[in-house]
Design a protein around this motif. Structure first.
Motif, PDB file in Angstrom:
ATOM      1  N   ASP A 123       0.906  -1.142   0.000  1.00 59.46           N
ATOM      2  CA  ASP A 123       0.000   0.000   0.000  1.00 59.46           C
ATOM      3  C   ASP A 123       0.945   1.191   0.000  1.00 59.46           C
ATOM      4  N   VAL A 133      -4.679  -2.093 -10.923  1.00 58.92           N
ATOM      5  CA  VAL A 133      -4.707  -2.023  -9.459  1.00 58.92           C
ATOM      6  C   VAL A 133      -5.726  -3.018  -8.914  1.00 58.92           C
ATOM      7  N   ASP A 134      -6.912  -3.037  -9.506  1.00 60.30           N
ATOM      8  CA  ASP A 134      -7.951  -3.962  -9.056  1.00 60.30           C
ATOM      9  C   ASP A 134      -7.528  -5.421  -9.210  1.00 60.30           C
ATOM     10  N   HIS A 151      -0.007  -4.190  -6.022  1.00 58.74           N
ATOM     11  CA  HIS A 151      -0.803  -3.173  -5.324  1.00 58.74           C
ATOM     12  C   HIS A 151      -1.845  -3.806  -4.410  1.00 58.74           C
ATOM     13  N   PRO A 199      -3.974  -1.487  -2.024  1.00 61.67           N
ATOM     14  CA  PRO A 199      -4.344  -0.284  -1.271  1.00 61.67           C
ATOM     15  C   PRO A 199      -5.361  -0.618  -0.181  1.00 61.67           C
ATOM     16  N   GLU A 249      -8.180   0.331   2.669  1.00 66.36           N
ATOM     17  CA  GLU A 249      -9.256   1.320   2.781  1.00 66.36           C
ATOM     18  C   GLU A 249      -8.936   2.418   3.781  1.00 66.36           C
ATOM     19  N   GLN A 258      -2.587   3.918  -8.642  1.00 67.07           N
ATOM     20  CA  GLN A 258      -2.794   4.290 -10.047  1.00 67.07           C
ATOM     21  C   GLN A 258      -1.655   5.171 -10.553  1.00 67.07           C
ATOM     22  N   GLN A 296      -5.103  -6.310  -6.433  1.00 64.69           N
ATOM     23  CA  GLN A 296      -5.805  -6.405  -5.163  1.00 64.69           C
ATOM     24  C   GLN A 296      -6.655  -7.683  -5.098  1.00 64.69           C
ATOM     25  N   TYR A 301      -5.309   4.266  -3.053  1.00 58.16           N
ATOM     26  CA  TYR A 301      -5.794   3.795  -4.356  1.00 58.16           C
ATOM     27  C   TYR A 301      -5.297   4.713  -5.481  1.00 58.16           C
ATOM     28  N   LEU A 319      -7.031   1.621 -13.412  1.00 61.07           N
ATOM     29  CA  LEU A 319      -7.911   0.991 -12.418  1.00 61.07           C
ATOM     30  C   LEU A 319      -7.873  -0.528 -12.501  1.00 61.07           C
TER      31      LEU A 319
END
Length: 175
Positions: A20, A124-125, A50, A52, A54, A64, A128, A60, A121
């Motif tokens: 993160d 990164v998604d 990545h 990130p 919350e 990116q 994760q 986040y 996006l």
């Protein structure tokens, strides 16, 4: 992502590191990661992934931005510079991301556009989601071979453990 690897794709040992980029523990982990990269060179492919969290409001966007830095050829330098300024990122938000890009000679306007249009996006998604699928819950988390090591509580002893696993994997590779 290619700029976030420390060796070529033919490295016999892969170390995935879920970070993160607003996490102070991840900043601390950089020293161990640098030592591992120096010790193993092209025999160890260290890959930044990545994750990130919350609780970190700008993590986040930072992920990116790091993807954009990788696209512009400076993924690791950007991630390292950003991790050195986690408190500043927490206080200042996205302008800090652009400031670091400028300091590294990257195209800050392109960074701003990338953050607005969300072109990174999916990357990164995907990181994760993969992290969640293998049980990553915090950062930093390391995966080497089939072993997951959680560093969020303490980095104490993790580098030695990673070296033991890497040495074992490299010995197996040379047989």
């Amino acid at each position: 992502m290619s700029d976030f690897t420390s060796a070529g794709p033919s490295a016999p040992v892969v170390l995935d590191v879920w970070f993160d980029l607003q996490c102070p523990d991840c900043h601390t982990a950089l020293a161990d990661l640098s030592a591992l990269r120096a010790r193993y060179g092209d025999r160890l492919e260290a890959r930044l992934r990545h994750f990130p969290l919350e609780r970190h409001k700008h993590a986040y966007a930072a992920a990116q931005a790091a993807e954009e830095a990788a696209e512009q050829g400076k993924g690791w330098p950007y991630a390292e510079a950003l991790l050195a300024r986690t408190a500043e990122l927490a206080a200042g938000g996205e302008p800090v991301l652009l400031e670091i890009a400028r300091e590294l000679g990257l195209d800050a306007e392109e960074f701003d556009t990338a953050l607005i249009d969300g072109r990174h996006l999916l990357a990164v998604d995907a990181d994760q989601a993969e992290g969640k699928a293998i049980g990553v819950t915090g950062t930093p988390t390391y995966v080497i071979g089939e072993e997951r090591l959680d560093g969020g509580g303490s980095q104490e002893g993790l580098r030695v453990r990673i070296e033991e696993i890497a040495d074992r994997l490299l010995a197996r590779e040379s047989v």
